[in-house]
Design an enzyme around this catalytic site. Structure first.
Site, PDB file in Angstrom:
ATOM      1  N   ASP A   1      -9.646  -1.978   4.153  1.00 28.48           N
ATOM      2  CA  ASP A   1     -10.337  -3.135   4.617  1.00 28.48           C
ATOM      3  C   ASP A   1     -11.763  -3.156   4.068  1.00 28.48           C
ATOM      4  O   ASP A   1     -12.675  -2.477   4.495  1.00 28.48           O
ATOM      5  CB  ASP A   1     -10.328  -3.421   6.259  1.00 28.48           C
ATOM      6  CG  ASP A   1     -11.019  -4.765   6.622  1.00 28.48           C
ATOM      7  OD1 ASP A   1     -11.219  -5.635   5.780  1.00 28.48           O
ATOM      8  OD2 ASP A   1     -11.023  -4.736   7.849  1.00 28.48           O
TER       9      ASP A   1
ATOM     10  N   LYS B   1     -17.259 -17.840   0.392  1.00 27.31           N
ATOM     11  CA  LYS B   1     -17.939 -17.505  -1.163  1.00 27.31           C
ATOM     12  C   LYS B   1     -19.286 -17.701  -1.067  1.00 27.31           C
ATOM     13  O   LYS B   1     -19.926 -17.106  -2.185  1.00 27.31           O
ATOM     14  CB  LYS B   1     -16.864 -18.566  -2.053  1.00 27.31           C
ATOM     15  CG  LYS B   1     -15.445 -18.224  -2.274  1.00 27.31           C
ATOM     16  CD  LYS B   1     -15.203 -16.812  -2.129  1.00 27.31           C
ATOM     17  CE  LYS B   1     -15.204 -16.277  -3.604  1.00 27.31           C
ATOM     18  NZ  LYS B   1     -14.853 -14.631  -3.698  1.00 27.31           N
TER      19      LYS B   1
ATOM     20  N   LYS C   1       0.643   0.234  -2.030  1.00 28.57           N
ATOM     21  CA  LYS C   1       0.358  -0.867  -3.220  1.00 28.57           C
ATOM     22  C   LYS C   1      -0.344   0.036  -4.427  1.00 28.57           C
ATOM     23  O   LYS C   1       0.096  -0.655  -5.526  1.00 28.57           O
ATOM     24  CB  LYS C   1      -0.663  -1.564  -2.581  1.00 28.57           C
ATOM     25  CG  LYS C   1       0.103  -2.600  -1.417  1.00 28.57           C
ATOM     26  CD  LYS C   1      -1.092  -3.667  -1.119  1.00 28.57           C
ATOM     27  CE  LYS C   1      -0.303  -4.519  -0.150  1.00 28.57           C
ATOM     28  NZ  LYS C   1      -1.133  -5.607   0.377  1.00 28.57           N
TER      29      LYS C   1
ATOM     30  N   ARG D   1      -5.454  -1.729  -0.881  1.00 29.41           N
ATOM     31  CA  ARG D   1      -5.401  -1.419   0.510  1.00 29.41           C
ATOM     32  C   ARG D   1      -4.492  -0.461   0.979  1.00 29.41           C
ATOM     33  O   ARG D   1      -4.732   0.173   1.885  1.00 29.41           O
ATOM     34  CB  ARG D   1      -4.636  -2.825   0.949  1.00 29.41           C
ATOM     35  CG  ARG D   1      -5.876  -3.870   0.854  1.00 29.41           C
ATOM     36  CD  ARG D   1      -5.746  -4.574   2.226  1.00 29.41           C
ATOM     37  NE  ARG D   1      -5.898  -6.050   1.956  1.00 29.41           N
ATOM     38  CZ  ARG D   1      -6.261  -6.889   3.081  1.00 29.41           C
ATOM     39  NH1 ARG D   1      -6.775  -6.159   4.360  1.00 29.41           N
ATOM     40  NH2 ARG D   1      -6.320  -7.881   3.098  1.00 29.41           N
TER      41      ARG D   1
ATOM     42  N   SER E   1      -3.786 -20.152  -5.389  1.00 28.39           N
ATOM     43  CA  SER E   1      -3.667 -21.088  -6.538  1.00 28.39           C
ATOM     44  C   SER E   1      -2.659 -21.231  -7.389  1.00 28.39           C
ATOM     45  O   SER E   1      -2.032 -22.421  -7.669  1.00 28.39           O
ATOM     46  CB  SER E   1      -5.067 -20.778  -7.258  1.00 28.39           C
ATOM     47  OG  SER E   1      -4.994 -19.378  -8.042  1.00 28.39           O
TER      48      SER E   1
END
Ligand code: NDP
Length: 341
Positions: free
Chosen positions: A57, A169, A36, A32, A216
């Site tokens: 983006d 998804k 980073k 991004r 997660s």
């Protein structure tokens, strides 16, 4: 041979980059921001086979054009992992659905525009969320497999962030299959999707195993600090280890047998009691902050709807890591970074 990995700062994608570099691929990763990208390249010891390009983006129009314009002949494989995965969204369309769908469409449009005859394989990181019908979860007689699709519609997925993520998804994956079908005569590439269940496992780099983790892995992180009274009753799902997910992404473009497949990644079912049991047994020093074991694990309780991914397991041909290993490794890294083990 160059492989493009979108969203390469992500939990899964960092392992994919590592595994690709270990197998001597050249990796072009989208990030991004330059900051980073620089941070990640540093973590990979500025390996000259790893370069990054900024795609701030994925939802922006023609987001990937500049990358394919620059490397049009070089990129032979595209692994599209970038997609928002969190349940903090307030505006579901803007924060989850549009980036997932437009991001997928955008990367495929750029392939068509600049690299239709040079990209050979595309792998889309989809999810078990695109497969599973949450309303059937409690039905122990229900079996779903790699051909199943969740039934959410554009309207029904706008009710809460979980359904919006499921929609993101499903619709993004459908866009990818439709795009391939609609452009059959023009595109050279063959495609597979990887549909993982809930992914645990350590962060590739210890520096990322602190604070709030990716969605997660944060499940384990929060349980490690949740205390004895934690209600575990809602936590049940299928799981798979991040190292196996990365391995599957590489096989997804390396094998002939994966062409046209949705690869369903699950090592089995778990519930909150299973995780509490592993944490209490393996980390006695953390007792006090761990949830208490108050019931039976997934194998001993009434089973819920089952994900039959035997087709995928046969194609991939390797054993997935156990719950014990993936939970232990996740928790051990966090506690090590906290100076507790
Ligand atoms: P992460 O949140 O760690 O990684 C997501 C990556 O996508 C990050 O690099 C992120 O960049 C990037 N990204 C997200 N939104 C945008 C955007 N609008 N523009 C540009 N880049 C964006 O998640 P995971 O590694 O866990 O997930 C990766 C993929 O795997 C996703 O497609 C997810 O849906 C799927 N998946 C994950 C599962 C899991 O349990 N973890 C299970 C099944 C599927 P940045 O970090 O800079 O924001």
């Amino acid at each position: 041979m160059s492989v493009l990995v979108t969203g390469c700062t992500g939990f899964i994608a960092q392992y994919i980059v590592r595994d690709l570099l270990q197998q001597n691929y050249k990796v072009i990763g989208t990030v991004r921001s330059d900051a980073k990208g620089d941070n990640l390249k540093n973590l990979f010891n500025n390996n000259p086979s790893f370069v990054t390009e900024v795609v701030a983006d994925i939802a922006a129009p023609s987001a990937f054009d500049h990358v394919f314009e620059k490397y049009s002949d070089e990129i032979k494989v595209v692994l599209h992992t970038a997609s928002p995965f969190h349940f903090n969204a307030k505006d579901y369309e803007k924060e989850l659905l549009i980036p997932a769908i437009h991001g997928t469409k955008s990367v495929l449009e750029s392939i068509k525009k600049y690299s239709a005859q040079t990209v050979e394989r595309v792998v889309i990181t989809s999810s078990i969320a695109a497969v599973k019908d949450p309303l059937k979860s409690a039905d122990k007689n229900f079996v779903y497999d790699e051909d199943s699709w969740n039934p959410v519609t554009w309207e029904s997925c706008q009710l809460n962030p979980q359904d919006a993520y499921r929609g993101s998804k499903k619709f993004a994956e459908q866009v990818a299959w439709d795009f391939l079908e609609e452009n059959k005569g023009v595109l050279k590439y063959k495609m597979a999707t990887v549909n993982p269940s809930m992914i645990f496992g350590p962060q590739l780099f210890d520096q990322n195993a602190t604070g709030v983790l990716n969605t997660s892995a944060e499940v384990i992180n929060s349980l490690l600090h949740s205390g004895p009274e934690t209600d575990l009753s809602n936590l049940k799902n299928d799981f798979v280890d991040v190292r196996d997910v990365s391995r599957a992404h590489l096989l997804a473009f390396q094998m002939d047998e994966t062409v046209g497949q949705r690869l369903g990644l699950s090592a089995g079912q778990f519930n909150g009691q299973d995780i509490a049991q592993i944490l209490n047994e393996r980390f006695p020093q953390a007792q006090g902050t761990l949830p208490k074991v108050t019931g039976e694990g997934a194998n001993k309780t009434e089973p819920y709807a089952k994900f039959d991914n035997s087709r995928t397991k046969k194609i991939l041909g390797f054993d997935f890591k156990s719950l014990e290993e993936t939970v232990y490794d996740t928790a051990a890294q966090i506690l090590k970074v906290e100076g507790k083990v």
